[in-house]
Design an enzyme around this catalytic site. Structure first.
Site, short mmCIF file in Angstrom:
data_model
loop_
_atom_site.label_atom_id
_atom_site.label_comp_id
_atom_site.label_asym_id
_atom_site.label_seq_id
_atom_site.Cartn_x
_atom_site.Cartn_y
_atom_site.Cartn_z
N ARG A 96 -13.12 6.84 -47.45
CA ARG A 96 -11.73 6.49 -47.14
C ARG A 96 -11.32 5.28 -47.95
O ARG A 96 -12.00 4.27 -47.96
CB ARG A 96 -11.57 6.15 -45.65
CG ARG A 96 -11.80 7.35 -44.79
CD ARG A 96 -11.60 7.02 -43.35
NE ARG A 96 -12.08 8.14 -42.55
CZ ARG A 96 -12.23 8.11 -41.25
NH1 ARG A 96 -11.94 7.02 -40.56
NH2 ARG A 96 -12.68 9.17 -40.62
N ASP A 126 -5.96 13.70 -37.62
CA ASP A 126 -6.65 14.97 -37.89
C ASP A 126 -7.03 15.71 -36.61
O ASP A 126 -7.80 16.67 -36.66
CB ASP A 126 -7.87 14.75 -38.79
CG ASP A 126 -8.92 13.86 -38.16
OD1 ASP A 126 -8.55 13.00 -37.33
OD2 ASP A 126 -10.12 14.02 -38.47
N SER A 150 -14.57 5.83 -28.48
CA SER A 150 -13.47 5.74 -29.43
C SER A 150 -12.56 6.97 -29.37
O SER A 150 -12.11 7.46 -30.38
CB SER A 150 -14.04 5.58 -30.84
OG SER A 150 -14.98 6.61 -31.10
N THR A 190 -23.30 5.51 -33.19
CA THR A 190 -21.88 5.83 -33.38
C THR A 190 -21.70 6.84 -34.52
O THR A 190 -22.36 6.73 -35.55
CB THR A 190 -21.13 4.54 -33.72
OG1 THR A 190 -21.24 3.68 -32.59
CG2 THR A 190 -19.67 4.79 -34.01
N ASP A 241 -5.08 12.01 -32.73
CA ASP A 241 -4.97 11.21 -33.96
C ASP A 241 -4.56 12.11 -35.13
O ASP A 241 -4.29 13.30 -34.96
CB ASP A 241 -6.28 10.46 -34.25
CG ASP A 241 -7.39 11.39 -34.71
OD1 ASP A 241 -7.35 12.58 -34.35
OD2 ASP A 241 -8.30 10.93 -35.43
N SER A 261 -8.48 10.37 -40.95
CA SER A 261 -8.47 10.38 -39.48
C SER A 261 -7.30 9.62 -38.86
O SER A 261 -6.15 9.98 -39.04
CB SER A 261 -9.81 9.85 -38.99
OG SER A 261 -9.92 9.99 -37.61
N HIS A 262 -7.61 8.51 -38.20
CA HIS A 262 -6.60 7.74 -37.46
C HIS A 262 -5.99 6.63 -38.30
O HIS A 262 -5.18 5.86 -37.80
CB HIS A 262 -7.25 7.16 -36.21
CG HIS A 262 -8.54 6.45 -36.55
ND1 HIS A 262 -9.69 7.14 -36.85
CD2 HIS A 262 -8.83 5.16 -36.70
CE1 HIS A 262 -10.65 6.28 -37.15
NE2 HIS A 262 -10.16 5.08 -37.07
N LYS A 306 -15.73 16.38 -32.94
CA LYS A 306 -15.03 16.13 -31.70
C LYS A 306 -13.71 16.89 -31.75
O LYS A 306 -13.25 17.27 -32.83
CB LYS A 306 -14.83 14.65 -31.45
CG LYS A 306 -14.16 13.92 -32.58
CD LYS A 306 -14.24 12.42 -32.32
CE LYS A 306 -13.76 11.64 -33.51
NZ LYS A 306 -14.78 10.79 -34.08
N ASP A 331 -8.93 15.17 -34.06
CA ASP A 331 -10.24 15.22 -33.39
C ASP A 331 -10.33 14.22 -32.24
O ASP A 331 -11.18 14.35 -31.37
CB ASP A 331 -11.41 15.07 -34.38
CG ASP A 331 -11.34 13.79 -35.19
OD1 ASP A 331 -10.33 13.06 -35.09
OD2 ASP A 331 -12.32 13.52 -35.93
N ARG A 332 -9.44 13.23 -32.22
CA ARG A 332 -9.46 12.26 -31.11
C ARG A 332 -8.46 12.66 -30.03
O ARG A 332 -7.49 13.38 -30.31
CB ARG A 332 -9.08 10.87 -31.60
CG ARG A 332 -10.11 10.28 -32.52
CD ARG A 332 -9.75 8.85 -32.85
NE ARG A 332 -10.84 8.27 -33.62
CZ ARG A 332 -11.00 6.98 -33.82
NH1 ARG A 332 -10.13 6.12 -33.34
NH2 ARG A 332 -12.03 6.54 -34.52
N GLU A 337 -17.54 9.84 -27.22
CA GLU A 337 -17.60 8.47 -27.70
C GLU A 337 -16.48 7.67 -27.06
O GLU A 337 -15.41 8.23 -26.77
CB GLU A 337 -17.40 8.42 -29.22
CG GLU A 337 -18.52 9.05 -30.01
CD GLU A 337 -18.42 8.65 -31.49
OE1 GLU A 337 -19.16 7.78 -31.91
OE2 GLU A 337 -17.56 9.22 -32.20
C1 G1P Z 1 -15.01 4.88 -35.55
C2 G1P Z 1 -15.47 5.00 -34.12
C3 G1P Z 1 -16.56 6.04 -34.02
C4 G1P Z 1 -16.06 7.36 -34.59
C5 G1P Z 1 -15.53 7.14 -36.01
C6 G1P Z 1 -14.90 8.40 -36.57
O1 G1P Z 1 -16.07 4.47 -36.36
O2 G1P Z 1 -15.92 3.77 -33.61
O3 G1P Z 1 -16.94 6.19 -32.67
O4 G1P Z 1 -17.08 8.31 -34.62
O5 G1P Z 1 -14.55 6.12 -36.00
O6 G1P Z 1 -13.79 8.80 -35.82
P1 G1P Z 1 -16.30 2.94 -36.79
O7 G1P Z 1 -15.03 2.49 -37.47
O8 G1P Z 1 -16.51 2.17 -35.53
O9 G1P Z 1 -17.51 2.98 -37.68
ZN ZN Z 2 -9.87 11.68 -36.43
#
Ligand code: G1P
Ligand code: ZN
Length: 583
Positions: A25, A302, A389, A368, A300, A124-125, A400, A304-305, A387
């Site tokens: 990313r 994509d 998150s 994680t 989020d 992602s987010h 997820k 998945d959250r 998780e």
């Molecule tokens: C974060 C979340 C983690 C999740 C990941 C991808 O990662 O904490 O649980 O799997 O995003 O969505 P981190 O930025 O903490 O490494």
């Molecule tokens: Zn995501």
């Protein structure tokens, strides 16, 4: 039929193409540098082995963020040049991350082919747009993210890459129209298959949940619902599933048109960023303009959250996975013959542990990142996992799944309310959570994020915390000096995980301070940021006494927070007197 040729282009390595927790990313302007994306894609092909790539079928799609379309065209041309037989693309380049996983696992193509992997284009987010983030990750044949062995290989390749292959004369493909386009190249035929983004995913959801039961709930006038896709790709599924299949009112959906910049917002479903939903659910600073819905959820970028809300009520993701696990067998047909096991990431609260213990389920605590769940699932050891998150899911795929989590909650609500739909009070989300706490106790939980801090300062803070662990008496002295009411630390370490399936060991997965009363403080550096460092501080305290489970969580956790900030010298190291986000 267009015949294309293959050219070999010279290139040289870029620094920092190491995939993080979930792919590579970076800011869009980084990706737009000449050959930047090309290097990463060729490095991926090389890491997977060019032999394996030849003749294969690969999916390319994502959350539709800015730069996706350009990236898709580049990847198609490179795939053609590297001997890929077919490229599958969701219409308009859209596929949610869970849908990609479902497509890899379940979709059968026109010639009976199956996909061997996917490039998922998402950050992602993280926000999207010309000045924001783009991302790319590779998922394997099981539908899950590439394991570390592969991502390390990809990275190694990016450090030595000298050339890549591309079919420059292959015309851009029309990704807005469903259908197959045939091309021919030096290695033989090459097809681009554009298909409906939701088809495979909807089909899968119908095999998991009792859609009739959910429909009864969603069409009951007493039950009101609001789904916020935050302008991410979830919008492409929400209308199909909630409105078309389950007959929810169209007005239940907000921000459900996918946009390349997510409408300028931060597509992360939490109390800070899902502002409109939070306000509607009666959880904003101001009173809502109308009666909040019974149930609210967000996704989020994509998809998945997920965030799950009741009327004026927030369900922590740690509680959510525990409650889903506790009710899965009764509420969700897919699990009717029992759960194989459950798992959570290390910083996620121990609410799931208590359920596992009570129901005598196999239980796993993993680092994680979703990839660690995949091995357990492939080995048939885990059915439900989550998780803190805002990630929840099951072994129906290897990612997820935001919409799955919403359907799981709707299933639980449908079950609890099956006799109240015609008359009587509805059992609310809050009722379900309270009764869970009454049976299992409550894990008060919060996470503090310090985003974009100086990377050097973050490293120093972490090193300081590790050093401190060598003397627990010293730790406890500091604690008693600030908060004599907080219990003693009885164990401190850096979390390490040995995968029970393949024996691989992952070290340095977060610094843990474990307290005598079961409380935990955890410090981790994020692996998904694109700039500077993000320090995550996770704070948890268990309360078994049912008469004490109703407190405000920030109030209940205030003493532990104070201790955490002191132990870590947060302000001293980072200059930050408060976190950027609290969840
Ligand atoms: C974060 C979340 C983690 C999740 C990941 C991808 O990662 O904490 O649980 O799997 O995003 O969505 P981190 O930025 O903490 O490494
Ligand atoms: Zn995501």
């Amino acid at each position: 039929m267009v015949i294309f040729s293959v050219v070999k282009k010279e290139t040289s390595p870029f620094d920092g193409q190491k995939p993080g927790t979930s792919g590579l990313r970076k800011k869009v302007k980084v990706f737009k540098q000449e050959n930047y994306l090309q290097n990463f894609v060729q490095a991926t092909f090389n890491a997977l082995s060019v032999e394996k790539i030849k003749g294969s079928t690969i999916v390319v799609s994502g959350d539709g963020r800015y730069y996706s379309e350009e990236a898709i065209q580049i990847i198609v041309k490179m795939a053609a040049a590297n001997g890929v037989r077919r490229i599958w693309i969701g219409q308009n380049g859209l596929l949610s991350t869970p849908a990609v996983s479902a497509v890899i696992r379940d979709r059968v193509g026109a010639d009976g082919e199956k996909a061997s992997g996917a490039f998922i284009l998402t950050a992602s987010h993280n926000p999207g747009g010309p000045h924001e983030d783009f991302g790319i990750k590779y998922n394997m044949e099981n539908g899950g993210p590439a394991p570390e062995g592969i991502t390390n290989k990809i990275y190694e390749n990016t450090t030595t890459i000298k050339e890549y292959f591309i079919a420059e004369d292959l015309p851009d493909v029309d990704i807005s129209t469903i259908g197959i386009t045939h091309f021919g190249g030096p290695a033989g035929p090459f097809d681009v298959d554009v298909f409906d983004s939701a088809e495979d995913y909807v089909k899968l959801m119908k095999t998991i949940f009792d859609f009739e039961a959910i429909k009864k709930l969603l069409t009951c006038p007493k039950f009101t619902f609001c789904y916020d896709a935050l302008h991410g790709v979830a919008g492409a599924y929400a209308n199909r599933i909630f409105v078309e299949e389950l007959s929810a009112d169209e007005s239940s959906l907000i921000n459900c048109i996918p946009k390349e910049d997510f409408g300028g917002g931060h597509p992360d479903p939490n109390l800070t960023y899902a502002k409109e939903l939070v306000a509607r659910m009666g959880l904003g600073k101001e009173a809502p303009t109308s009666e909040p819905p019974e149930f609210g959820a967000a996704a989020d970028g994509d998809a998945d959250r997920n965030m799950i809300l009741g009327k004026r009520f927030f369900v922590t993701p740690s509680d959510s996975v525990a409650i889903i696990a506790a009710n899965a067998v009764e509420a969700i047909p897919y699990f009717s013959s029992g759960l194989k096991g459950v798992a959570r990431s290390m910083p996620t609260s121990a609410a799931l542990d208590v359920v596992a213990k009570n129901l005598d389920l196999k239980f796993f605590e993993v680092p994680t990142g979703w990839k660690f769940f995949g091995n357990l699932m492939d080995a048939g050891m885990c059915s439900v996992c989550g998780e803190e998150s805002f990630g929840t899911g099951s072994d129906h795929i290897r990612e997820k799944d935001g919409i799955w989590a919403v359907l799981a909650w709707l299933s639980i609500l449908a079950l609890k309310n099956k006799d109240n739909l015609a008359g009587g009070e509805l059992v609310s989300v809050e009722d379900i959570v309270h009764s869970h706490w009454a049976s299992y106790g409550r894990h008060y939980y919060t996470r503090y994020d310090y985003e974009n801090v100086d990377a050097g300062a973050a490293k120093e803070l972490m090193a300081h915390l590790v050093k401190l662990q060598s003397s627990l008496p010293e730790v406890n002295k500091i604690i008693k000096g600030v908060r004599p009411d907080v219990s003693n630390v009885v164990h401190g370490d850096e979390f390490e995980y040995k995968d029970p399936v393949d024996g691989s060991v992952s070290k340095h997965q977060g610094i843990r301070y474990l307290f005598e009363d079961g409380s935990r403080l955890i410090f981790r550096l994020s692996g998904t940021g694109s700039e500077g460092a993000t320090i995550r501080l996770y704070i948890e305290q268990y309360e078994a006494n049912p008469s004490k489970t109703g407190r405000n969580s920030q109030e209940a956790l205030a003493p532990l927070v104070e201790v955490a900030l002191h132990l870590s010298k947060m302000e001293e190291f980072t200059g930050r007197s408060s976190p950027t986000v609290i969840t």
